[in-house]
Design an enzyme around this catalytic site. Structure first.
Site, PDB file in Angstrom:
ATOM      1  NE  ARG A   1      -3.923   0.511   0.725  1.00 37.38           N
ATOM      2  CZ  ARG A   1      -5.136   0.780   0.231  1.00 37.38           C
ATOM      3  NH1 ARG A   1      -5.750  -0.070  -0.580  1.00 37.38           N
ATOM      4  NH2 ARG A   1      -5.743   1.909   0.509  1.00 37.38           N
TER       5      ARG A   1
ATOM      6  CB  THR B   1      -7.199   6.296  -3.297  1.00 35.05           C
ATOM      7  OG1 THR B   1      -7.081   5.418  -2.183  1.00 35.05           O
ATOM      8  CG2 THR B   1      -8.263   5.782  -4.245  1.00 35.05           C
TER       9      THR B   1
ATOM     10  CG  HIS C   1      -6.593  -3.591  -5.548  1.00 30.83           C
ATOM     11  ND1 HIS C   1      -7.541  -2.895  -4.828  1.00 30.83           N
ATOM     12  CD2 HIS C   1      -6.421  -4.784  -4.909  1.00 30.83           C
ATOM     13  CE1 HIS C   1      -7.933  -3.644  -3.804  1.00 30.83           C
ATOM     14  NE2 HIS C   1      -7.271  -4.796  -3.836  1.00 30.83           N
TER      15      HIS C   1
HETATM   16  P1  GDP Z   1      -8.008   1.985  -2.743  1.00 32.33           P
HETATM   17  O1  GDP Z   1      -8.195   0.963  -1.674  1.00 32.33           O
HETATM   18  O2  GDP Z   1      -6.862   2.920  -2.476  1.00 32.33           O
HETATM   19  O3  GDP Z   1      -7.948   1.398  -4.131  1.00 32.33           O
HETATM   20  O4  GDP Z   1      -9.293   2.957  -2.716  1.00 32.33           O
HETATM   21  P2  GDP Z   1     -10.831   2.642  -2.467  1.00 32.33           P
HETATM   22  O5  GDP Z   1     -11.040   1.258  -1.927  1.00 32.33           O
HETATM   23  O6  GDP Z   1     -11.395   3.778  -1.687  1.00 32.33           O
HETATM   24  O7  GDP Z   1     -11.474   2.727  -3.928  1.00 32.33           O
HETATM   25  C1  GDP Z   1     -11.396   1.665  -4.851  1.00 32.33           C
HETATM   26  C2  GDP Z   1     -11.113   2.242  -6.219  1.00 32.33           C
HETATM   27  O8  GDP Z   1     -12.219   3.045  -6.633  1.00 32.33           O
HETATM   28  C3  GDP Z   1      -9.930   3.195  -6.273  1.00 32.33           C
HETATM   29  O9  GDP Z   1      -8.697   2.518  -6.406  1.00 32.33           O
HETATM   30  C4  GDP Z   1     -10.246   4.051  -7.485  1.00 32.33           C
HETATM   31  O10 GDP Z   1      -9.941   3.351  -8.711  1.00 32.33           O
HETATM   32  C5  GDP Z   1     -11.758   4.186  -7.362  1.00 32.33           C
HETATM   33  N1  GDP Z   1     -12.167   5.391  -6.613  1.00 32.33           N
HETATM   34  C6  GDP Z   1     -12.010   5.615  -5.281  1.00 32.33           C
HETATM   35  N2  GDP Z   1     -12.471   6.824  -4.927  1.00 32.33           N
HETATM   36  C7  GDP Z   1     -12.938   7.373  -6.066  1.00 32.33           C
HETATM   37  C8  GDP Z   1     -13.581   8.629  -6.363  1.00 32.33           C
HETATM   38  O11 GDP Z   1     -13.786   9.466  -5.490  1.00 32.33           O
HETATM   39  N3  GDP Z   1     -13.924   8.851  -7.660  1.00 32.33           N
HETATM   40  C9  GDP Z   1     -13.715   7.933  -8.652  1.00 32.33           C
HETATM   41  N4  GDP Z   1     -14.113   8.238  -9.914  1.00 32.33           N
HETATM   42  N5  GDP Z   1     -13.126   6.751  -8.418  1.00 32.33           N
HETATM   43  C10 GDP Z   1     -12.742   6.467  -7.142  1.00 32.33           C
HETATM   44 MG    MG Z   2      -9.801  -0.235  -1.166  1.00 27.44          MG
END
Ligand code: GDP
Ligand code: MG
Length: 216
Positions: free
Chosen positions: A98, A104, A131
């Site tokens: 991570r 993110t 991811h």
């Molecule tokens: P991660 O664990 O860092 O991948 O983040 P999350 O679990 O919060 O979100 C999963 C995936 O959704 C992210 O890797 C991004 O590809 C997408 N994503 C997250 N937040 C956003 C957002 O606010 N807007 C958009 N368009 N995509 C998002």
């Molecule tokens: Mg996530």
């Protein structure tokens, strides 16, 4: 961990933390370069597969985000082309990976963590190239999602760890510590290390010149 009654001479298992990494569709053309970085940072790649997720599979993988504004476009993105899923192993693999991928949102990553992989390969808040599982429980679940046939060995903790140690090392180490207390050598660690090598109950019994070569 080895079960009761399992062959005592079998190779000792070393448990290292595992995580799931996914190279998302927007970064698959950089997969070789990203894998080089992965190995340079000391991760072992235990398993790897390239797959194209259906929208249903992408929805299942990201089920925790169901209902959020970005969910439909996230599913379209994740099923727009093949992804490369990798099981990575290393001490503290989950947090290390991570950390290496970074925040993110790739736009934020470019400002705050310019050396991280999402800064380098990602584009915006959605297309962020990579991811990484966010906890031990998620890692197990996500590894099983992409590699359903793989056996994910549990890391022995709590009672399981105690019983594993009690069965495999405690009796020998206790004897060694007792001898150590009697002898009180100048370098107790090296003395104990040597004592354990000498008194390892799993050491092969052959050797030491105690056998004769038969004349033919
Ligand atoms: P991660 O664990 O860092 O991948 O983040 P999350 O679990 O919060 O979100 C999963 C995936 O959704 C992210 O890797 C991004 O590809 C997408 N994503 C997250 N937040 C956003 C957002 O606010 N807007 C958009 N368009 N995509 C998002
Ligand atoms: Mg996530």
């Amino acid at each position: 961990m080895p079960e009761e009654g399992e062959n005592k001479m079998s190779k000792p298992q070393i448990y290292v933390e595992r995580t799931l990494a996914v190279i998302k569709p927007d970064a698959v053309h950089h997969a070789d370069e990203i894998e080089d970085v992965i190995t340079r940072y000391g991760f072992s790649v235990l398993q790897k597969r390239k797959v194209q997720l259906t929208p249903e599979q992408a929805s299942e993988f990201y089920a925790e985000h169901f209902g959020k504004m970005f969910f439909p476009s996230l599913i379209t993105y994740m099923s727009s082309g093949p992804v490369v899923a990798l099981v990575l192993a290393k001490d503290q693999a989950i947090s290390s990976w991570r950390e290496l991928i970074g925040p993110t949102n790739s736009l934020i990553a470019k400002q705050t963590h310019p050396d991280c992989l999402r800064a380098k390969y990602g584009t915006d808040d959605q297309q962020n190239a990579l991811h990484g599982s966010d906890s031990f429980t998620t890692a197990e679940k996500e590894i099983r999602f992409f590699f359903p046939d793989s056996i994910v060995e549990p890391i022995p903790i709590g009672e399981a760890a105690k019983s594993y140690l009690a069965r495999t090392v405690n009796p020998t180490v206790l004897k060694g510590l007792t001898e150590l207390c009697k002898k009180k050598p100048n370098d107790p660690i090296t003395w104990l290390a040597n004592w354990l090598l000498e008194n390892n109950p799993n050491k092969p019994k052959v050797g030491g010149g105690n056998y004769k070569v038969e004349e033919s």
